[in-house]
Write a protein that holds these residues in place. Sequence first.
Motif, short mmCIF file in Angstrom:
data_model
loop_
_atom_site.label_atom_id
_atom_site.label_comp_id
_atom_site.label_asym_id
_atom_site.label_seq_id
_atom_site.Cartn_x
_atom_site.Cartn_y
_atom_site.Cartn_z
N ALA A 140 0.82 -1.22 0.00
CA ALA A 140 0.00 0.00 0.00
C ALA A 140 0.85 1.27 0.00
O ALA A 140 0.38 2.34 -0.40
CB ALA A 140 -0.94 0.01 1.20
N SER A 141 2.11 1.15 0.41
CA SER A 141 2.98 2.32 0.48
C SER A 141 3.77 2.55 -0.82
O SER A 141 4.49 3.55 -0.92
CB SER A 141 3.97 2.19 1.64
N MET A 142 3.65 1.65 -1.77
CA MET A 142 4.41 1.80 -3.01
C MET A 142 3.97 3.05 -3.77
O MET A 142 2.79 3.37 -3.82
CB MET A 142 4.19 0.58 -3.92
N LYS A 143 4.95 3.71 -4.37
CA LYS A 143 4.66 4.88 -5.19
C LYS A 143 5.25 4.77 -6.59
O LYS A 143 4.90 5.55 -7.47
CB LYS A 143 5.21 6.15 -4.51
N ASN A 144 6.16 3.82 -6.80
CA ASN A 144 6.83 3.70 -8.09
C ASN A 144 7.41 2.31 -8.26
O ASN A 144 7.33 1.46 -7.36
CB ASN A 144 7.91 4.77 -8.25
N THR A 259 -6.95 -1.85 -4.55
CA THR A 259 -7.37 -2.38 -3.25
C THR A 259 -7.01 -1.46 -2.10
O THR A 259 -7.38 -1.72 -0.96
CB THR A 259 -6.75 -3.77 -3.01
N VAL A 260 -6.31 -0.37 -2.39
CA VAL A 260 -6.09 0.67 -1.39
C VAL A 260 -7.26 1.65 -1.41
O VAL A 260 -7.77 2.05 -0.36
CB VAL A 260 -4.75 1.39 -1.63
N ASP A 261 -7.72 2.00 -2.61
CA ASP A 261 -8.92 2.84 -2.74
C ASP A 261 -10.13 2.16 -2.10
O ASP A 261 -10.92 2.79 -1.41
CB ASP A 261 -9.25 3.10 -4.22
N MET A 262 -10.28 0.87 -2.36
CA MET A 262 -11.42 0.10 -1.89
C MET A 262 -10.93 -1.17 -1.20
O MET A 262 -10.79 -2.22 -1.83
CB MET A 262 -12.35 -0.26 -3.05
N PRO A 263 -10.66 -1.12 0.11
CA PRO A 263 -10.16 -2.30 0.82
C PRO A 263 -11.08 -3.51 0.72
O PRO A 263 -10.63 -4.65 0.86
CB PRO A 263 -10.05 -1.80 2.28
N GLU A 264 -12.37 -3.26 0.45
CA GLU A 264 -13.29 -4.39 0.33
C GLU A 264 -13.00 -5.26 -0.88
O GLU A 264 -13.52 -6.38 -1.01
CB GLU A 264 -14.75 -3.92 0.31
N LEU A 265 -12.15 -4.76 -1.79
CA LEU A 265 -11.76 -5.56 -2.95
C LEU A 265 -10.73 -6.63 -2.61
O LEU A 265 -10.53 -7.57 -3.38
CB LEU A 265 -11.20 -4.66 -4.05
N VAL A 266 -10.04 -6.49 -1.47
CA VAL A 266 -9.05 -7.49 -1.06
C VAL A 266 -9.74 -8.84 -0.89
O VAL A 266 -10.76 -8.95 -0.23
CB VAL A 266 -8.34 -7.07 0.24
N GLY A 267 -9.16 -9.85 -1.51
CA GLY A 267 -9.75 -11.18 -1.41
C GLY A 267 -10.81 -11.46 -2.46
O GLY A 267 -11.40 -12.54 -2.46
N SER A 284 -3.82 -4.91 -5.48
CA SER A 284 -3.35 -4.00 -6.52
C SER A 284 -3.05 -2.63 -5.94
O SER A 284 -3.65 -2.22 -4.94
CB SER A 284 -4.40 -3.88 -7.64
N LYS A 285 -2.14 -1.95 -6.58
CA LYS A 285 -1.77 -0.59 -6.17
C LYS A 285 -1.54 0.25 -7.42
O LYS A 285 -0.73 -0.09 -8.28
CB LYS A 285 -0.49 -0.61 -5.32
N ARG A 286 -2.27 1.34 -7.50
CA ARG A 286 -2.06 2.24 -8.64
C ARG A 286 -0.97 3.25 -8.29
O ARG A 286 -0.84 3.69 -7.14
CB ARG A 286 -3.36 2.94 -9.02
N ASP A 383 -20.61 -3.25 -8.15
CA ASP A 383 -21.38 -2.07 -8.55
C ASP A 383 -20.76 -0.80 -8.01
O ASP A 383 -20.72 0.23 -8.69
CB ASP A 383 -22.83 -2.20 -8.08
N LYS A 384 -20.26 -0.87 -6.77
CA LYS A 384 -19.61 0.30 -6.18
C LYS A 384 -18.36 0.67 -6.97
O LYS A 384 -18.11 1.86 -7.25
CB LYS A 384 -19.25 0.02 -4.72
N MET A 385 -17.60 -0.35 -7.36
CA MET A 385 -16.39 -0.11 -8.11
C MET A 385 -16.71 0.53 -9.47
O MET A 385 -16.09 1.52 -9.87
CB MET A 385 -15.65 -1.43 -8.34
N LEU A 386 -17.70 -0.01 -10.16
CA LEU A 386 -18.06 0.53 -11.47
C LEU A 386 -18.59 1.95 -11.36
O LEU A 386 -18.27 2.81 -12.20
CB LEU A 386 -19.08 -0.38 -12.15
N ASN A 387 -19.38 2.22 -10.34
CA ASN A 387 -19.88 3.59 -10.15
C ASN A 387 -18.74 4.56 -9.89
O ASN A 387 -18.78 5.72 -10.33
CB ASN A 387 -20.89 3.62 -9.00
#
Length: 472
Positions: A140-144, A259-267, A284-286, A383-387
């Motif tokens: 989650a701390s990655m930047k590059n 998965t940092v934006d939306m922790p509920e995506l983990v798993g 994932s980390k953007r 649905d939350k992710m797509l919205n």
Amino acid sequence: MYIPNGPVKDLDRIMEAANKIVKEKINATLKLNIIDGGSYAQKLGLMISSGEPFDLAFTASWGDINYFQNASKGAFVDLTDLLDKYAPTTKSRVPDAAWEGVKVNGKIYGAINYQVWGMAGARGVQLRKDLVDKYKFDYASMKNWDDLTPFLAAVKKGEPGMIPMEIGGSVDLFADIPVYYGMDGVGDFKLPGWVKYGDKDIKVINQYEAPEYKAWLKTVRDWYQNGYVRKDAATLKDTLPDRKAEKEAALYAQPFPDTVDMPELVGQGKMPHTDPEHHIYSVSKRFTEPFISSNTPSMAMLSVGANSKNAERAVQLIELLNTNDELYHLLAFGQPNVDYKPIGDKQYELIPDKYNFNYSEWTVGQSYGRMLWDKSTNLETNDKMLNTIYAADKTAMVSPVMGFVFDTEPVKTQIANVNAVISELLKPLDVGAVDPDKYYDQLLNKLKKAGADDIIAEKQKQIDAWKAANGK
């Protein structure tokens, strides 16, 4: 119709069923030619250069598929009026600004496959969750890219037989993703001449001279020498077998939201193309903010070949693929209760050893508004992710050259010469297979001799005229 994909089992059976629909609806039959993803760009290029007739082909602005160059040299039929006449629903679903992003000399030469993930995106990485947990990696701390190196080192040391990072195949991790480095391409990405997001002057630079490129070459060379990527990365055409073999620990991804934006995506997310029965979950980390690049609209399209004798019918097929759910789902998932088991109204489970389109439905049409999701999908979270994505379509950073299309004609000779240099030297550098201290200056010198400066100057000239004409 030609598309890139991996080997597809039972295609004849599916096409027989599909053609019953196609014949009934538009009085035509469809022969779907599936070409290995690593060979597709070359096959398309050969068909275009030889004048071989084809009715439809997947095209895009990434890799070596070269939509803009091919369109500008007359490889495709002008669809501007044909879409209005024969594919009005396909046309209406896509935002007007996106159509501006695929025009060449004011004309549309490709029907946009508007994707389920919308137009806004981000760039980053996807990692195997089990290995992230095992090595207690703070993803989650990655930047590059450099922040990823400790994870790759841990995998190399502790997981014999694993490939720490996917490098190779059709995507170069510098040349094909300018937004990661705060820039956008002008025309096809690999050609010299990028612009920076937020640059109101829109100055065109040679990206291969930029410090960002030098930094990437240093990083990837370190990865290569330490065995974090495949030794044959420079010649590797297709990474799909490694994905299916579940051998990769990390890969470039377009995770938005991550998965940092939306922790509920983990798993919930899985590594792509792995066995659906295996629980190879991912995180994932953007590395970028949400953006819409000038090439985003041209990431997935269908074009009609200039020598097609069935252009009008081909556009009717585009409309049919995008509006007939039975046909679209047949190609994407196969036949219900034969290739997949329907679960409720919105989910499915693939039946082993049957038809499998390798999750490549985006190559044949608009997946926007698709109705079927894998059985493991949490529909509420989905649905939350797509919205979130669709909302970002309205607020994301927009390329400073959105709507500008580079006319390659004045420098077509230089482009041909530059592309020859790129084909020779870029891949080995971009995957770390050669020492940049020896080959980087050689690349720059050869690009200059081939006419890179002329291409950049022409891009600047055209952008300046475009700015003046549009009040930029």
